[in-house]
Every structure is written in structure tokens, then in C-alpha cells.
Design a protein around this motif. Structure first.
Motif, short mmCIF file in Angstrom:
data_model
loop_
_atom_site.label_atom_id
_atom_site.label_comp_id
_atom_site.label_asym_id
_atom_site.label_seq_id
_atom_site.Cartn_x
_atom_site.Cartn_y
_atom_site.Cartn_z
N ILE A 137 12.27 8.85 -6.48
CA ILE A 137 11.62 8.62 -5.41
C ILE A 137 10.92 7.33 -5.28
N ILE A 138 10.17 6.93 -6.35
CA ILE A 138 9.76 5.65 -6.22
C ILE A 138 10.61 4.30 -5.78
N PHE A 139 11.65 4.50 -6.47
CA PHE A 139 12.78 3.49 -6.04
C PHE A 139 13.00 3.55 -4.74
N VAL A 140 13.46 4.49 -4.13
CA VAL A 140 13.91 4.75 -2.71
C VAL A 140 12.81 4.27 -1.77
N VAL A 141 11.53 4.65 -2.12
CA VAL A 141 10.30 4.26 -1.17
C VAL A 141 10.12 2.86 -1.42
N CYS A 142 10.34 2.06 -2.58
CA CYS A 142 10.20 0.78 -2.63
C CYS A 142 11.27 -0.02 -1.41
N LEU A 143 12.37 0.34 -1.67
CA LEU A 143 13.50 -0.29 -0.64
C LEU A 143 12.99 0.17 0.74
N MET B 128 0.98 -1.33 -0.15
CA MET B 128 0.07 -0.17 -0.10
C MET B 128 1.08 1.20 -0.08
N MET B 129 1.74 1.24 0.89
CA MET B 129 3.02 2.41 0.83
C MET B 129 3.54 2.47 -0.58
N VAL B 130 3.86 1.62 -1.37
CA VAL B 130 4.57 1.70 -2.60
C VAL B 130 3.48 2.20 -3.56
N MET B 131 2.29 1.68 -3.51
CA MET B 131 1.28 1.90 -4.54
C MET B 131 0.91 3.46 -4.21
N CYS B 132 0.78 3.64 -2.96
CA CYS B 132 0.40 5.32 -2.79
C CYS B 132 1.46 6.26 -3.16
N THR B 133 2.62 5.87 -2.90
CA THR B 133 3.88 6.83 -3.39
C THR B 133 4.00 6.80 -4.79
N ALA C 104 3.34 10.15 -9.38
CA ALA C 104 2.90 10.48 -10.68
C ALA C 104 1.94 11.73 -10.89
N VAL C 105 1.03 11.91 -10.03
CA VAL C 105 0.21 12.88 -10.02
C VAL C 105 0.87 14.38 -9.82
N ILE C 106 1.65 14.44 -8.62
CA ILE C 106 2.55 15.55 -8.42
C ILE C 106 3.61 15.77 -9.54
#
Length: 688
Positions: A410-416, A1-6, A11-13
Motif C-alpha cells: 500500500i505504501i509503495f503504491v501510494v508513493c507512486l 503529506m499524502m505519503v506521510m499520512c498514508t 502502520a496504525v491500521i
């Protein structure tokens, strides 16, 4: 959920930031081009006006009047002067070996020397003693006396220094004195037009002919004529314009002083003296002038940097090769290179704006264009500032790459981070489950060890128990605070509401650059009288709701709604650079809302609004009942012009008119008296 929301949020921002950033970058480029165009227009018109003023001073000077009289007398005396065969041969040799070759070199056409040789005795005498002896321009302008003992040479010895100073200091190609019969009785550079007659002589077809006649017949005080550029044969076919003013004697024109205006003065200004990058135009930007014949009135940047590259590109873009060859032969693109882009055509029609279109090099360019108006002249020039889209949008491309890289990073860092935190989050679940149960029982100071195997289920049940005891109270408190905050925000701006909640009693703020609108809905009184109270109130509330929605969309800040009046502002609590435009757009939207209301309900309401911009004050009035209000001269003037205008419409002050006169059309609506002074009022007619 954290990854999907991020991922979704990034993408939106990122998309919003990219769209806003790209729009801002494009607007910034067009704004810069417009500023350059306006700056060049001011500089050019100022330069020409300064030269006109100088010419007026010269022609009113008694020295110039005396010079014209002396040269005219000397010229008339030469009518019977003796010309030796040797002098005649010198004239012929000069024309054949010097002048004709120079003209043919620049024009590319063969000339008949016999048709150009001087005919009158005075002309032949002057050209034999001065013109034919020219070694170069410096020698010609420096020579003061041919030592021939003539009255003309005596006058030249007296006045040559004055006119030499005029042409050299202001970089004119030549200065001519022409008597009332059209004879060129004096030339500072002693060129081949010395002694000719501008009315019926060999150069009567030049623009100087018409300029001379206008100056001689002008009844205007301080008249100065300014011609368009032309290929002037005595100037070796170089582009030349003329500044002409009458020299008066006893209240009538005894002749004219004509200053030969070179293209080099225009080019130095329009090309920033070849300092394009320092002027903020980058590697491809330039400013050029165009004429009504769709030909340039200044030189191309590419030509000045690389003539051969210029030839390749313009020929590839559709310019005939002989035109490009002529530009290289002339040493410039003035009066040679066509300018037929949409920007030039629009400017020739008197329009001002920006556009993306192809230029004379065949490149896609951003162009800011406008007509160039020279006061008291018949010129119809246009000015264009342009830069290639490739250079203009280079920052946009870099910005796009940066946004993609940042979002991906950002997405890569959040995944880790999610993988790592997921392991940590599981550990305290058992402690949280036990703690939640004891907290729901009222024991908040506990530390429960992990003693269950079904963490998620027990945690959910524990938080449900806790929520049943705390949520109701928290919801009530939140709801109460929300209602209080909404009530305050409905009465005053949020910033003042916060200060009011903190206990401030006297709140008054001065705001700079605020636009105020006072609007009346004419006909509401009649509507209220004709309908029952409930029905009229329902219609009026719906009308006000639509107006409030329009105000919110345009960033307007409603101050108060009183009876059939509406007071609002823009830029009060949220500074906006375009607050004037937003306010006028809001007034137009109000007119459309009322028009739709009339169509839907069959009523006949109309809007009468007054708009002004400037400095206002706002604050809270009264105790214990508090009222938010706005005051100041801008508010008063907006109300005054609204009440003082008998007809429906949108009325603005001069301050608003000056800001929007290029994008909207206004018509004069009379004046209003403010502090004992009459100020003009303008009525908005339409958008441009």
C-alpha cells in the motif's frame, strides 16, 4: 503529506489488525480444543453409561439368574470330579508353553508356573476340559460343550450363546459369573481365571476383587461398579477395567456378573479411530486420558503412528528408556507413559481451563483440560485435548507475513500515485484561484482561465475570502444538526433515532439474545435526605457519571436512569456473543464504583442488581413526547429478582448461571415465582 499520512495510517491500521487478528486466531484454537475436549467427554461418559444400563438389564434378566444358579451347581458337582494324568499334563503344558510365555512377552518379567497352576479340583477339571484346549480366543468363545457329560458343560451348552453375544457385540474381553463365595464359576472365553476364587485365589490382588466385594455388599438399586484400568494377568497383562453388577435372587446378591472392559474401546473413541485430521486436530493434535497415578489411560497418537519416533521423543523429553520399551512391548502407552504436565495436574485437582505448556513429548503445546467425572464410579480421570504451538500458530505466522506485505504494498503504491498526482494538482491552481475570487463575490457559474503565477498564495487568499462568507453559515448549520443528533442519541439508540428522523411514528423492535440488568443503589434516599439538594445532586451525578463510563467501556447500552435505579442492556442494538459475561462484569464494576464512592465520601451505599438474558422488545412510546423504553419477560424477571432480594448483591437467573457457571462462582439465593412456576435465583459470589 499524502505519503506521510498514508504511511502513518497504514502502520496504525496494520498494527491494530495484526493484534486483533492474532488474538482471534489464538482464541479460535483454544475454543476448538475446548470443544473437542467437551465432545470427547460427552461421548465417553455416554458410552460408559450405555454399557452400564445394558449390564443392569442383563443382571435383572431371569436368564442370567438361572445361568448363575446352573453354573454354580455344576461347579460344586466338579469338586470330586476325576482328573486323569493326561489332563493334568495338558494343563501344565498350556501354562508353560502358552500362557506364561504370553504374559512374559508383555510384562518383561519371569513368572513361576507352579504358583499359577490351578489347585482346586473344580478349577483343574474346567481348565483341563476348556482352558487348556484353547487354540485362540475365537475358538474359546465359540465352544459350547466339551462333551464330558458334566452338569457344568450342560449349563455351558445352554447359556454360552447368550454370553458370547454379549461379549462379541459390545467388544468385551470376557464375561465372568462369580458366585457368592467368590468362585469364578463361568467365563465366556474360558481363560485361566476360570474356576479361581477372586477372594483368596491367585488373582485376588486385581481390582476385580474389590469391585466384587462392593457389588455383593451394595444396597443401591441398579448398582454398577466401574474400576480403573490395571494390568490383568489372565488377559496377558493387557490394560483391563471391570464393570460389575450383582445378580439378585430373592432380594439378595447371589453373585455378580463381571464384564472385562478392554482399553481398545477407550482408544477407539479417544483417537477418533485414528482419524485425527478429519476430527479437526491437524497433524499433531490428540486427546488423551490421565489417571490419578499420572499415567495415561489411553494411547498416544505418536505411538500409534510411529512407535520408534515415540520412543525417541519421550526419552529425549525425560521419560526413562525402560518405560518407553515397556510401552512398545505392551503395544500401547496406557498405564505406562507418565503425564505430568501442568494441565493434567490442574485437571486432577478438579480444575477446568486452557494452558500453554510442555507435553510428555517435550513439545510446547496448547492444552484444554478438565476432570472427567463418570457417574457412580470411583474414577478420577482427567481429559486433555492438545496441539503443538507450531501447528496452532502456523496461521498466525502466515497472517503476519501477509500483513507486512500488504502494508508495504500500500505504501509503495501510494508513493507512486503521489508523484503522479502532484503533477496534476498544480495545473488547476490558477483556475481555482480565479474561480475562488468570483465565488466569494457570489458568482458560482464561472470558468476562470489560469492567469496568475503565484498559485498557492492566490489560492489561499481566495479561499479565505470564500470562507469568510460561507463558513459561518455552514458552522451554524452543522452545530445545530450536531446538537439535534446528540439530543436524539441521548434519548434513544442511534438506529431508532435515524428512523425517528425519517418520520416513523410506531417503532418497536424485538431483540434476541439480550442480557438485561436492573440495578438499585441502596442508600441514595438516605443520602438525599441528609444533604442539601445541591450537594446530594452533585454526588449522585458524579456516581452516575462513573457508572455510565463503565457501561460505555463494557459495551452496555443504558436504557434509563430513574431515581436510584439503573436499567441497562447488552446485545440490544449491537449483537454480542459475550453479552452475558459483559453484563455481569458491568454489575461487578458498579459494585467497585460504589465501593470507591463510599471510601471517598464516607457514605454507606450498596448495589442490588438483577440480571436475566433472553428475548426483549424495545421502541418509542408516547406522542408528542417520545420516551425510549424496553420491555418483555426478561426485563420483568430481572426487575422481580432485584426487588425480591433483601440483601445487596448481584442476583441472576438460571439462564445466566448456566452460561457463566464455569468461570464464576454462584450460590443459591432461593426461588422466585414466574407464571406460577418457581424458578431458582443465584447470587454471584466470586470469579473462578
Amino acid at each position: 503529506m499524502m505519503v506521510m499520512c498514508t504511511v502513518l495510517a497504514s502502520a496504525v491500521i496494520g498494527g491494530i489488525a495484526f493484534k486483533a487478528g492474532r488474538s482471534e486466531m489464538r482464541d479460535a484454537v483454544f475454543t476448538r480444543l475446548t470443544e473437542v475436549r467437551q465432545s470427547q467427554t460427552r461421548a465417553l461418559t455416554s458410552q460408559i453409561q450405555d454399557l452400564k444400563n445394558s449390564l443392569i438389564i442383563y443382571t435383572k434378566n431371569t436368564v442370567t439368574q438361572s445361568a448363575l444358579e446352573a453354573f454354580t451347581a455344576g461347579f460344586d458337582q466338579l469338586a470330586n470330579a476325576q482328573i486323569t494324568p493326561a489332563q493334568s499334563q495338558t494343563i501344565t503344558d498350556y501354562y508353560k508353553n502358552t500362557f506364561i510365555k504370553q504374559v512374559e512377552q508383555y510384562s518383561g518379567t519371569k513368572l513361576d508356573a507352579g504358583a499359577l497352576l490351578p489347585q482346586s479340583n473344580a478349577q483343574r477339571y474346567l481348565q483341563a476340559n476348556y482352558t487348556a484346549l484353547r487354540r485362540d480366543d475365537d475358538y474359546a468363545v465359540e465352544i459350547t460343550d466339551a462333551h464330558d457329560g458334566s452338569q457344568w458343560s450342560a449349563a455351558n451348552a445352554i447359556y454360552q450363546k447368550l454370553f458370547r453375544e454379549i461379549v462379541t457385540r459390545f467388544e468385551f474381553e470376557d464375561a465372568l459369573l462369580i458366585d457368592d463365595r467368590g468362585n469364578v464359576v463361568y467365563s465366556a472365553y474360558k481363560d485361566v481365571d476360570l474356576g479361581t476364587n477372586i477372594i483368596n485365589g491367585p488373582y485376588a490382588g486385581s481390582k476385580l476383587h474389590e469391585a466384587y466385594l462392593k457389588a455383593m455388599s451394595s444396597n443401591t438399586v441398579d448398582y454398577v461398579g466401574f474400576t480403573d484400568f490395571e494390568f490383568y494377568q489372565p488377559a496377558e497383562m493387557q490394560p483391563t477395567a471391570w464393570m460389575v453388577a450383582p445378580v439378585l435372587r430373592d432380594g439378595r446378591a447371589a453373585g455378580v456378573l463381571a464384564l472385562q472392559f478392554p482399553i481398545t474401546k477407550i482408544n477407539r473413541l479417544m483417537t477418533f479411530d485414528k482419524q485425527w485430521q478429519q476430527a479437526g486436530l491437524g497433524d499433531t493434535g490428540e486427546t488423551v486420558l490421565g489417571g490419578p497415578d499420572e499415567l495415561m489411560r489411553s494411547d498416544s497418537r505418536v505411538f500409534l503412528e510411529d512407535p520408534q519416533r515415540y520412543k525417541r521423543e519421550v526419552v529425549q523429553a525425560g521419560t526413562p528408556p525402560d518405560v518407553a520399551d515397556m510401552a512398545i512391548r505392551q503395544g500401547g502407552t496406557t498405564l505406562v507413559q507418565p503425564m505430568t504436565s501442568a494441565a493434567t495436574l490442574n485437571a486432577q485437582r478438579g480444575e477446568t481451563g486452557t494452558i500453554i505448556t510442555q507435553d510428555y513429548l517435550g513439545q510446547n503445546t496448547l492444552q484444554a483440560y478438565a476432570p472427567l467425572v463418570i457417574k457412580d464410579s470411583d474414577l478420577h480421570w482427567s481429559i486433555v485435548a492438545k496441539v503443538t504451538t507450531e501447528e496452532a500458530f502456523a496461521k498466525e505466522t502466515s497472517f503476519t507475513k501477509t500483513m507486512v506485505l500488504i502494508t508495504t504494498g500500500i505504501i509503495f503504491v501510494v508513493c507512486l500515485l503521489a508523484i503522479y498526482l502532484a503533477q496534476i494538482f498544480v495545473r488547476p491552481i490558477r483556475r481555482l484561484e480565479s474561480g475562488a475570487q468570483r465565488i466569494s463575490a457570489g458568482d458560482y457559474n464561472v470558468a476562470i482561465p489560469v492567469d496568475t503565477r503565484d498559485e498557492i498564495g492566490d489560492l489561499t487568499e481566495a479561499f479565505n475570502e470564500m470562507g469568510r462568507s460561507l463558513t459561518v453559515k455552514e458552522d451554524l448549520l452543522i452545530q445545530q444538526r450536531k446538537e439535534n443528533d446528540e439530543l436524539l442519541r441521548s434519548l434513544m439508540p442511534e438506529s431508532l433515532a435515524e428512523r425517528f428522523k425519517q418520520g416513523e411514528e410506531i417503532i418497536a423492535v424485538e431483540h434476541q439474545n439480550v442480557t438485561v440488568i436492573f440495578a438499585d443503589i441502596i442508600g441514595l434516599d438516605r443520602l438525599q435526605a441528609e444533604l442539601p439538594p445541591d450537594a446530594s445532586l452533585t454526588l449522585i451525578n458524579e456516581l452516575i457519571r462513573q457508572i455510565d463510563a463503565a457501561a460505555d467501556n463494557l459495551g452496555m447500552e443504558t436504557v434509563r436512569t430513574v431515581r436510584n435505579g439503573y436499567l441497562a442492556s447488552c446485545g440490544l442494538t449491537v449483537p454480542r456473543l459475550d453479552n452475558v459475561r459483559r453484563t455481569v462484569d458491568f454489575a461487578l464494576e458498579c459494585q467497585q464504583i460504589v465501593s470507591r464512592f463510599n471510601n471517598d465520601t464516607g457514605n454507606d451505599l450498596s448495589v442490588r442488581a438483577g440480571i436475566d438474558t433472553g428475548t426483549v422488545s424495545s421502541g418509542l412510546l408516547g406522542r408528542p413526547s417520545v420516551v425510549y423504553d424496553m420491555w418483555g419477560s426478561v426485563v420483568n424477571l430481572a426487575h422481580q429478582i432485584k426487588d425480591g432480594s433483601p440483601q445487596p448483591g448481584i442476583y441472576v437467573t438460571s439462564s445466566v448461571h448456566e452460561v457463566l457457571q464455569e468461570v464464576m462462582r454462584f450460590e443459591s439465593a432461593g426461588t422466585t415465582v414466574v407464571d406460577g412456576e418457581a424458578q431458582p435465583i443465584w447470587r454471584l459470589s466470586e470469579r473462578r
